[in-house]
Scaffold this motif. Structure first.
Motif, PDB file in Angstrom:
ATOM      1  N   ILE A   9      -2.480  -3.163  -4.534  1.00 53.63           N
ATOM      2  CA  ILE A   9      -0.537  -4.088  -3.325  1.00 53.63           C
ATOM      3  C   ILE A   9      -0.670  -3.238  -1.528  1.00 53.63           C
ATOM      4  O   ILE A   9      -1.149  -2.282  -2.200  1.00 53.63           O
ATOM      5  N   ILE A  10      -1.308  -4.249  -0.697  1.00 55.79           N
ATOM      6  CA  ILE A  10      -0.990  -4.254   0.482  1.00 55.79           C
ATOM      7  C   ILE A  10       0.276  -4.904   0.662  1.00 55.79           C
ATOM      8  O   ILE A  10       0.542  -3.892   1.829  1.00 55.79           O
ATOM      9  N   ASN A  11       0.330  -5.619   0.405  1.00 52.67           N
ATOM     10  CA  ASN A  11       1.928  -6.023   1.772  1.00 52.67           C
ATOM     11  C   ASN A  11       2.981  -6.197   0.169  1.00 52.67           C
ATOM     12  O   ASN A  11       3.304  -6.669  -0.863  1.00 52.67           O
TER      13      ASN A  11
ATOM     14  N   SER B  75       4.260   2.481  -7.094  1.00 52.45           N
ATOM     15  CA  SER B  75       3.662   3.699  -5.937  1.00 52.45           C
ATOM     16  C   SER B  75       2.104   3.507  -6.816  1.00 52.45           C
ATOM     17  O   SER B  75       0.924   3.486  -6.070  1.00 52.45           O
ATOM     18  N   TYR B  76       1.797   3.896  -7.535  1.00 50.59           N
ATOM     19  CA  TYR B  76       0.522   3.858  -8.222  1.00 50.59           C
ATOM     20  C   TYR B  76      -0.703   2.390  -7.892  1.00 50.59           C
ATOM     21  O   TYR B  76      -1.542   2.402  -7.485  1.00 50.59           O
ATOM     22  N   LEU B  77       0.203   1.332  -7.949  1.00 58.16           N
ATOM     23  CA  LEU B  77      -0.258  -0.027  -7.643  1.00 58.16           C
ATOM     24  C   LEU B  77      -0.748  -0.053  -6.038  1.00 58.16           C
ATOM     25  O   LEU B  77      -1.633  -0.653  -5.895  1.00 58.16           O
ATOM     26  N   GLN B  78      -0.013   0.952  -5.663  1.00 54.64           N
ATOM     27  CA  GLN B  78      -0.211   0.508  -4.020  1.00 54.64           C
ATOM     28  C   GLN B  78      -0.811   1.411  -3.849  1.00 54.64           C
ATOM     29  O   GLN B  78      -1.690   1.821  -2.432  1.00 54.64           O
ATOM     30  N   LYS B  79      -1.889   2.969  -4.357  1.00 53.40           N
ATOM     31  CA  LYS B  79      -2.899   4.314  -3.764  1.00 53.40           C
ATOM     32  C   LYS B  79      -1.659   5.162  -2.858  1.00 53.40           C
ATOM     33  O   LYS B  79      -2.134   5.181  -2.496  1.00 53.40           O
ATOM     34  N   LYS B  80      -0.602   4.901  -3.332  1.00 55.05           N
ATOM     35  CA  LYS B  80       0.503   5.996  -2.342  1.00 55.05           C
ATOM     36  C   LYS B  80       0.820   6.952  -3.203  1.00 55.05           C
ATOM     37  O   LYS B  80       1.051   6.934  -4.737  1.00 55.05           O
TER      38      LYS B  80
END
Length: 454
Positions: free
Chosen positions: A451-453, A405-410
């Motif tokens: 991470i986008i997808n 989630s951190y790497l997706q900025k969620k």
């Protein structure tokens, strides 16, 4: 599967220097490509072998391993932490070459067409703190990828640029070793990327070989007398491989030979070394190691340059900055101001760049490791991924779900005190986070890296 008309062209070309077993070679195109990783020697963690299903070692590269199956790498936070790098096993042969050249401790290396960065990463892993690696790519998007991959590797002894080869003419005789992984037909990767065959033809081979010579004409004057050149391609065709090596020998170079164990399956050609998928656990690849013994660049063109037309790279003493206690200093790194960045750079780079001024007309993307931008109030994401972070930095350890989630900025739930933290997964850093209150935090992982997808 390779098309029969292309296979015939490749076989005819290979047979000019090596009598290949046609049937075994053809059968190898039906087999799955091998998957391998280079483990970051500065970021080793426990249980990595279990997490990635590691099987055998790659014989010609230290800290390199085959995987028994292909995991979904882009769902692994360790990839983003720089714990390892995924690359073809044949590309890792640069490790064996480097170790056998008996180079000096303070060598300067130029990887001129370095993206996406695998060879630079392996060279970087072999360099002492007194050495310098300059990695470049002429394509701006590929240069950004190159820069990111070297940032993840974590060291401060490298420079990354997006520049033309001619931009390096102001640095003639500065590099002890130059690496050119040349643009080519890519025929060595045809079982991995079948659609690449759409462009393949005899005419395309000729265009690639001519382009390689033009690149080398620009590159040869940069290499000092008795300096080394490692030339490689991921192509099977002799026109792009042995013929180029022969041409280089006619222009002032001699081949450097290595002693290679027979069981590795690497073929010694008349000029250079060949990797074939039916003989080695890799895709198709070619290397030749050369040493410059005569200056013949006058055959090409005059490379005089005027410093008035060059951009200077100036290192300045840094101002007083916050967070300096976040740095785990050693004798080999220094803090310098470069334009608007306060950066950690190796003492060897600092000494080199301070020598009579430093002029370069290409675009420099990075020098060492950016610690903090002078207008920012939090350390750089680059520094978070470096090997120079102090253990005194407040740390926030995440499980795999929260790390992704951190790497997706969620958004995700956190229960900790206010402040700035170094985010970690399995004890390897990912980036920075600032806890504002129980329900809010600022995620400083760069948008370009997320991470986008999934």
């Amino acid at each position: 599967m390779i098309k029969s008309e292309f296979f015939d062209i490749i076989i005819k070309s290979i047979n000019r220097y090596y009598d290949i077993n046609h049937k075994e070679f053809l059968y190898s195109f039906n087999e799955k490509p091998h998957i391998a990783i280079k483990v970051n020697p500065y970021k080793k963690i426990n249980h990595l072998f279990d997490l990635l299903h590691i099987s055998d070692e790659v014989s010609w590269c230290s800290d390199a391993y085959y995987l028994s199956d292909r995991p979904d790498f882009y769902k692994d936070p360790l990839l983003y932490a720089g714990a390892y790098y995924v690359m073809d096993p044949a590309s890792m042969f640069i490790d064996y070459i480097f170790k056998n050249l008996q180079l000096s401790n303070d060598i300067k290396v130029l990887d001129i067409a370095a993206a996406p960065g695998g060879k630079s990463i392996i060279v970087n892993s072999n360099l002492s703190n007194n050495a310098v690696l300059w990695s470049n790519d002429t394509n701006s998007n590929r240069a950004k990828t190159l820069n990111y991959n070297l940032i993840k590797w974590g060291r401060a002894n490298n420079i990354v640029s997006n520049a033309k080869i001619s931009d390096f003419h102001s640095l003639q005789n500065q590099f002890d070793l130059v690496i050119l992984d040349a643009p080519c037909t890519g025929s060595g990767f045809y079982r991995k990327y079948e659609n690449w065959q759409e462009h393949f033809s005899i005419e395309y081979i000729k265009r690639c070989a001519n382009r390689q010579k033009e690149i080398l004409k620009d590159l040869i004057p940069i290499i000092p007398l008795y300096g080394y050149l490692i030339y490689s391609t991921c192509s099977y065709t002799s026109e792009e491989n042995e013929d180029i090596a022969k041409w280089l020998i006619s222009h002032g170079f001699e081949e450097v030979h290595l002693s290679i164990p027979d069981q590795w399956g690497i073929i010694k050609s008349k000029y250079g070394y060949r990797f074939f998928p039916h003989l080695t656990k890799s895709e198709g690849f070619y290397y030749v190691i050369l040493r410059k013994i005569e200056n013949k660049q006058s055959k090409f063109q005059n490379f005089n340059y005027n410093k008035k037309n060059q951009s200077s790279i100036r290192l300045q003493a840094p101002p007083h900055i916050d967070f300096e206690n976040f740095i785990d200093f050693n004798d080999e790194i220094e803090l310098k101001k470069i334009r608007q960045n306060i950066s950690l750079i190796s003492s060897s780079i600092a000494k080199w760049m301070d020598w009579k001024g430093f002029f370069f007309n290409g675009k420099v993307l990075n020098v060492g490791t950016t610690f903090i931008h002078e207008n920012k109030k939090i350390p750089s994401p680059q520094f978070a991924l470096s090997i120079y972070t102090s253990n005194s930095i407040p740390q926030l350890h995440l499980n795999i779900s929260d790390a992704l989630s951190y790497l997706q900025k969620k958004s995700f739930k956190l229960n900790t005190d206010k402040g700035i933290y170094l985010v970690k997964y399995l004890n390897l850093a990912l980036g920075w986070i600032k806890i504002i209150d129980d329900d809010r935090f600022n995620n400083y992982f760069p948008v370009d890296w997320r991470i986008i997808n999934m």
